[in-house]
Design a protein around this motif. Structure first.
Motif, PDB file in Angstrom:
ATOM      1  N   GLN A  55       0.710  -1.358   0.215  1.00  0.00           N
ATOM      2  CA  GLN A  55       0.020  -0.141  -0.235  1.00  0.00           C
ATOM      3  C   GLN A  55       1.025   1.402   0.134  1.00  0.00           C
ATOM      4  OE1 GLN A  55      -1.717   0.878   3.709  1.00  0.00           O
ATOM      5  NE2 GLN A  55      -3.003   3.181   3.022  1.00  0.00           N
ATOM      6  N   LYS A  56       2.064   1.695   0.892  1.00  0.00           N
ATOM      7  CA  LYS A  56       2.802   2.829   1.167  1.00  0.00           C
ATOM      8  C   LYS A  56       3.380   2.666  -0.099  1.00  0.00           C
ATOM      9  CE  LYS A  56       3.525   1.849   6.108  1.00  0.00           C
ATOM     10  NZ  LYS A  56       4.567   1.278   6.770  1.00  0.00           N
ATOM     11  N   GLU A  57       3.492   1.558  -1.154  1.00  0.00           N
ATOM     12  CA  GLU A  57       4.309   1.666  -2.802  1.00  0.00           C
ATOM     13  C   GLU A  57       3.451   1.339  -3.560  1.00  0.00           C
ATOM     14  OE1 GLU A  57       6.243  -1.943  -3.378  1.00  0.00           O
ATOM     15  OE2 GLU A  57       7.021  -2.182  -1.389  1.00  0.00           O
ATOM     16  N   GLY A  58       2.109   2.658  -3.908  1.00  0.00           N
ATOM     17  CA  GLY A  58       1.315   3.028  -4.407  1.00  0.00           C
ATOM     18  C   GLY A  58      -0.252   2.021  -4.226  1.00  0.00           C
ATOM     19  N   LYS A  59      -0.148   0.790  -4.214  1.00  0.00           N
ATOM     20  CA  LYS A  59      -1.327   0.041  -4.766  1.00  0.00           C
ATOM     21  C   LYS A  59      -1.933   0.464  -4.629  1.00  0.00           C
ATOM     22  CE  LYS A  59       1.834  -4.054  -6.305  1.00  0.00           C
ATOM     23  NZ  LYS A  59       2.130  -4.044  -6.919  1.00  0.00           N
ATOM     24  N   LEU A  60      -3.560  -0.256  -4.695  1.00  0.00           N
ATOM     25  CA  LEU A  60      -4.578   0.027  -4.284  1.00  0.00           C
ATOM     26  C   LEU A  60      -5.112  -1.204  -4.315  1.00  0.00           C
ATOM     27  CD1 LEU A  60      -7.347   1.087  -4.024  1.00  0.00           C
ATOM     28  CD2 LEU A  60      -7.783   1.624  -6.439  1.00  0.00           C
ATOM     29  N   ILE A  61      -5.405  -1.629  -2.469  1.00  0.00           N
ATOM     30  CA  ILE A  61      -5.677  -2.697  -2.326  1.00  0.00           C
ATOM     31  C   ILE A  61      -7.066  -3.269  -1.687  1.00  0.00           C
ATOM     32  CG2 ILE A  61      -5.146  -4.127  -0.558  1.00  0.00           C
ATOM     33  CD1 ILE A  61      -2.038  -3.560  -0.435  1.00  0.00           C
ATOM     34  N   LEU A  62      -8.816  -3.226  -2.629  1.00  0.00           N
ATOM     35  CA  LEU A  62      -9.802  -3.551  -1.346  1.00  0.00           C
ATOM     36  C   LEU A  62     -10.607  -4.534  -1.127  1.00  0.00           C
ATOM     37  CD1 LEU A  62     -12.374  -1.664  -1.051  1.00  0.00           C
ATOM     38  CD2 LEU A  62     -12.978  -3.024  -3.605  1.00  0.00           C
ATOM     39  N   THR A  63     -10.671  -4.936  -0.295  1.00  0.00           N
ATOM     40  CA  THR A  63     -10.536  -6.183   0.703  1.00  0.00           C
ATOM     41  C   THR A  63     -11.538  -6.275   1.573  1.00  0.00           C
ATOM     42  OG1 THR A  63      -9.725  -7.839   2.243  1.00  0.00           O
ATOM     43  CG2 THR A  63      -9.217  -6.342   2.244  1.00  0.00           C
ATOM     44  N   VAL A  64     -12.802  -7.504   1.302  1.00  0.00           N
ATOM     45  CA  VAL A  64     -13.527  -7.871   1.504  1.00  0.00           C
ATOM     46  C   VAL A  64     -13.398  -8.751   3.271  1.00  0.00           C
ATOM     47  CG1 VAL A  64     -15.734  -9.470   2.057  1.00  0.00           C
ATOM     48  CG2 VAL A  64     -14.969  -8.284   0.351  1.00  0.00           C
ATOM     49  N   ALA A  65     -13.294  -8.263   4.184  1.00  0.00           N
ATOM     50  CA  ALA A  65     -12.768  -8.769   5.528  1.00  0.00           C
ATOM     51  C   ALA A  65     -13.477  -8.654   7.162  1.00  0.00           C
ATOM     52  CB  ALA A  65     -10.947  -8.289   6.082  1.00  0.00           C
ATOM     53  N   HIS A  66     -13.556  -9.429   7.753  1.00  0.00           N
ATOM     54  CA  HIS A  66     -14.363  -8.878   9.564  1.00  0.00           C
ATOM     55  C   HIS A  66     -12.927  -9.624   9.888  1.00  0.00           C
ATOM     56  CE1 HIS A  66     -17.455 -11.234   6.467  1.00  0.00           C
ATOM     57  NE2 HIS A  66     -18.428 -10.878   7.650  1.00  0.00           N
ATOM     58  N   ARG A  67     -12.004  -9.798  10.076  1.00  0.00           N
ATOM     59  CA  ARG A  67     -10.885 -10.103  10.944  1.00  0.00           C
ATOM     60  C   ARG A  67     -10.403  -8.598  11.396  1.00  0.00           C
ATOM     61  NH1 ARG A  67      -8.039 -15.827   9.473  1.00  0.00           N
ATOM     62  NH2 ARG A  67      -9.907 -16.532  10.022  1.00  0.00           N
ATOM     63  N   GLU A  68      -9.646  -8.670  12.935  1.00  0.00           N
ATOM     64  CA  GLU A  68      -9.312  -7.296  13.443  1.00  0.00           C
ATOM     65  C   GLU A  68      -7.551  -6.839  12.327  1.00  0.00           C
ATOM     66  OE1 GLU A  68      -8.013  -5.603  17.565  1.00  0.00           O
ATOM     67  OE2 GLU A  68      -8.879  -7.863  17.607  1.00  0.00           O
ATOM     68  N   ALA A  69      -7.470  -7.763  12.287  1.00  0.00           N
ATOM     69  CA  ALA A  69      -5.733  -7.299  11.098  1.00  0.00           C
ATOM     70  C   ALA A  69      -6.213  -6.985  10.816  1.00  0.00           C
ATOM     71  CB  ALA A  69      -5.204  -8.835  10.613  1.00  0.00           C
ATOM     72  N   PHE A  70      -7.218  -6.779   9.345  1.00  0.00           N
ATOM     73  CA  PHE A  70      -7.483  -6.321   8.832  1.00  0.00           C
ATOM     74  C   PHE A  70      -7.671  -4.646   8.317  1.00  0.00           C
ATOM     75  CE2 PHE A  70      -6.917 -10.154   6.503  1.00  0.00           C
ATOM     76  CZ  PHE A  70      -5.874  -9.735   4.711  1.00  0.00           C
ATOM     77  N   LEU A  71      -8.936  -5.316   9.688  1.00  0.00           N
ATOM     78  CA  LEU A  71     -10.000  -3.744  10.079  1.00  0.00           C
ATOM     79  C   LEU A  71      -8.173  -2.322  10.883  1.00  0.00           C
ATOM     80  CD1 LEU A  71     -12.533  -4.486  11.644  1.00  0.00           C
ATOM     81  CD2 LEU A  71     -12.910  -3.886   9.009  1.00  0.00           C
ATOM     82  N   LYS A  72      -7.255  -2.875  11.592  1.00  0.00           N
ATOM     83  CA  LYS A  72      -6.397  -2.072  12.122  1.00  0.00           C
ATOM     84  C   LYS A  72      -6.060  -1.649  10.793  1.00  0.00           C
ATOM     85  CE  LYS A  72      -6.727  -3.914  16.850  1.00  0.00           C
ATOM     86  NZ  LYS A  72      -5.660  -4.272  17.786  1.00  0.00           N
ATOM     87  N   ALA A  73      -5.343  -2.727  10.292  1.00  0.00           N
ATOM     88  CA  ALA A  73      -4.253  -2.128   9.327  1.00  0.00           C
ATOM     89  C   ALA A  73      -5.091  -1.348   7.769  1.00  0.00           C
ATOM     90  CB  ALA A  73      -3.833  -3.600   8.497  1.00  0.00           C
ATOM     91  N   ALA A  74      -5.893  -1.529   7.676  1.00  0.00           N
ATOM     92  CA  ALA A  74      -7.002  -0.399   6.311  1.00  0.00           C
ATOM     93  C   ALA A  74      -6.640   1.364   7.011  1.00  0.00           C
ATOM     94  CB  ALA A  74      -7.963  -0.769   6.767  1.00  0.00           C
ATOM     95  N   SER A  75      -6.679   1.635   6.033  1.00  0.00           N
ATOM     96  CA  SER A  75      -6.747   3.465   5.691  1.00  0.00           C
ATOM     97  C   SER A  75      -7.819   3.666   5.640  1.00  0.00           C
ATOM     98  CB  SER A  75      -6.030   3.532   4.560  1.00  0.00           C
ATOM     99  OG  SER A  75      -6.320   2.998   3.691  1.00  0.00           O
TER     100      SER A  75
END
Length: 543
Positions: free
Chosen positions: A503-523
């Protein structure tokens, strides 16, 4: 490509094999319906007929019968080989057609239909091969036998066709019921197959099922299948009985009439014998025509599932504009969003994501997250409104050129037959350093990375293979649908860390997720609830 599979298409695409099969069957009919009766006639005349005592003729006839018998045996083997080759070719042709159709589909997500296709194709191709062989033998048999009877005594030909026509009409009337029962058999057969496939598909929850209820349902479908099969067999036996009765009656009439002509001196004993042999055979072949016409109709019905699949809407690539510029943003403005069956799940959806975003779609199960993501990935088309790629509408963009810039990982690992390396590299040029880096980022061991097959891998390892492919292909937009659902927490955290780096390198990441690890990492994260999508803030989220 037509919406229906037709026999003539197989004839056209497998012309060489079909011509070879036709030639071999023609030779068999020529030997069986012409040469064998001819040599039998010569033999009988050399023994008791007008040329009795002619030793040369006797040896000539015996040699002819032996050679003809040997040739028939050889051609029978060749015919079997040709029919197997023909079935193989049309099966490959059918599978190729279905694969090409899958690639052209506008949207497709029906595993049950796929299971029926897996059952239908080999059965229909085998039935078609049997029908083609039987039909060719009927046509060539009628031709050869008719010429032989005409050359011997044309009156027998008129007698044969007259009597056969009566029994053909009786057989045709009965064949209509066979056709109806065949349709019922196909329905019950498919229902039974669906029941079996459903139990296999849901085998993991077997301990929680009501075994008696499941077994009762299965037994009911099985009984219906067996009853329909029994009715079809009984109905099919009557036309065969009619054919046997017609052949027997014609043999008796031919024998009486031939005897009369022999006593009148108009026919030799050998001619009477030969005609008496060929006439019932010709009649039997003629009486097969009604059943073969019905079999052709049944064959067309066997392709019904395939035809319905081929009639599904297609995506026309040629009419689309290529997306050559890098995609900087995706803007969503949908009036409605639903499944292909037009069941509306979301409405008034409006949001935008851009390069450098790590966006998460979250919400309760069944709220439409996966459907939304699949539409954004152009895997389905079930929306009204607009999806903009920069300033270009997704509906007007070439799907291939769009997919060149995005990667999608679904809930079920997308894998193909082959080695782990093949599944990661695919059509991209192999780079050893890049490959081992992608394998390490995905958390795969070197032992797994060197495997020649994925059959022994766990669900979590299969998901890691998919992530290794994602990292190796290194496209600019990643769309993930709960792609770490089978992984342990440690492996998932490692994947999330890599996603944050990308993401920091400029990629667009769009994900379906429920888990806390993804929610905390998301911008950014979006809540899918109450039939719409709203952007939310989560304490501890980035930016």
């Amino acid at each position: 490509m037509n919406d229906t599979i037709k026999i003539k298409k197989h004839f056209k695409e497998n012309k060489g094999c079909c011509l070879l099969l036709s030639f071999v069957i023609f030779l068999i009919c020529l030997l069986e319906y012409w040469m064998m009766p001819k040599w039998s006639q010569e033999l009988l005349e050399a023994l008791v007929g007008s040329r009795a005592g002619n030793r040369d003729l006797l040896l000539y006839a015996i040699a002819g019968l032996l050679v003809t018998g040997i040739l028939l045996a050889i051609l029978g083997i060749v015919s079997g080989w040709c029919s197997v080759l023909y079935r193989k070719k049309i099966t490959l042709c059918m599978e190729k057609t279905l694969i090409e159709k899958c690639c052209r589909l506008e949207s497709f997500n029906d595993e049950n239909r796929l299971s029926l296709l897996r059952q239908t194709v080999p059965q229909a191709c085998e039935r078609e091969t049997n029908w083609v062989c039987a039909f060719l033998k009927t046509i060539f048999g009628v031709l050869c036998a008719s010429v032989f009877v005409t050359m011997t005594n044309w009156r027998f030909l008129i007698l044969t066709y007259g009597v056969s026509l009566v029994f053909m009409l009786l057989s045709w009337m009965r064949q209509k019921k066979v056709k109806m029962l065949a349709g019922e058999y196909e329905e019950s057969n498919n229902a039974l197959y669906e029941a079996i496939w459903e139990q296999v598909y849901n085998r993991e929850i077997t301990p929680y099922l009501d075994a008696d209820k499941v077994l009762h349902s299965f037994i009911g479908k099985r009984e219906k299948f067996l009853q329909s099969l029994l009715k079809l067999k009984k109905a099919g036996n009557l036309p065969q009985s009619i054919a046997m009765l017609g052949s027997g009656a014609l043999m008796a009439v031919s024998l009486l009439y031939g005897g009369f002509l022999y006593l009148q001196g108009q026919m030799d004993i050998g001619e009477v014998y030969a005609v008496t042999i060929v006439v019932p055979v010709l009649s039997n072949v003629l009486l097969q025509l009604p059943s073969q016409l019905v079999d052709f109709q049944i064959l067309k019905g066997a392709y019904q599932v395939v035809s319905e699949f081929l009639a599904l809407p297609e995506y026309v690539e040629e009419e689309k504009q290529k997306m050559e510029e890098p995609i900087e943003r995706i803007a969503v403005g949908l009036d409605t969003l639903g499944y292909p069956a037009n069941k509306e799940v979301l409405k008034n959806v409006a949001f935008e994501v851009k390069k450098g975003d790590f966006a998460v779609l979250t919400g309760i199960s069944g709220c439409g997250k996966s459907t939304l993501l699949r539409n954004l990935a152009a895997l389905e088309k079930g929306y009204t409104g607009e999806i903009l790629l920069n300033d270009n509408m997704l509906s007007g963009i070439s799907r291939k050129s769009y997919w060149n810039q995005i990667d999608y990982l679904g809930q079920n690992p997308g894998i193909t037959k082959g080695s782990v390396q093949h599944n990661i590299v695919l059509r991209k040029t192999f780079d050893s350093e890049r490959y081992h880096a992608a394998v390490a980022q995905a958390g795969l061991s070197q032992e797994v990375a060197q495997k020649d097959s994925l059959d022994t891998l766990s669900s979590g390892e299969l998901q890691k293979v998919c992530f290794a492919r994602l990292f190796y292909q290194d496209k600019e937009i990643w769309m993930l649908d709960e792609a770490t659902s089978a992984m342990d927490e440690k492996s998932e955290r490692q994947i999330v860390q890599i996603l944050q780096q990308k993401q920091k390198e400029g990629k667009l990441i769009l994900t379906v997720a429920h888990r806390e690890a993804f929610l905390k990492a998301a911008s950014r994260w979006f809540l899918v609830a109450d039939g719409t999508v709203t952007e939310q803030r989560l304490e501890g989220a980035q930016g």
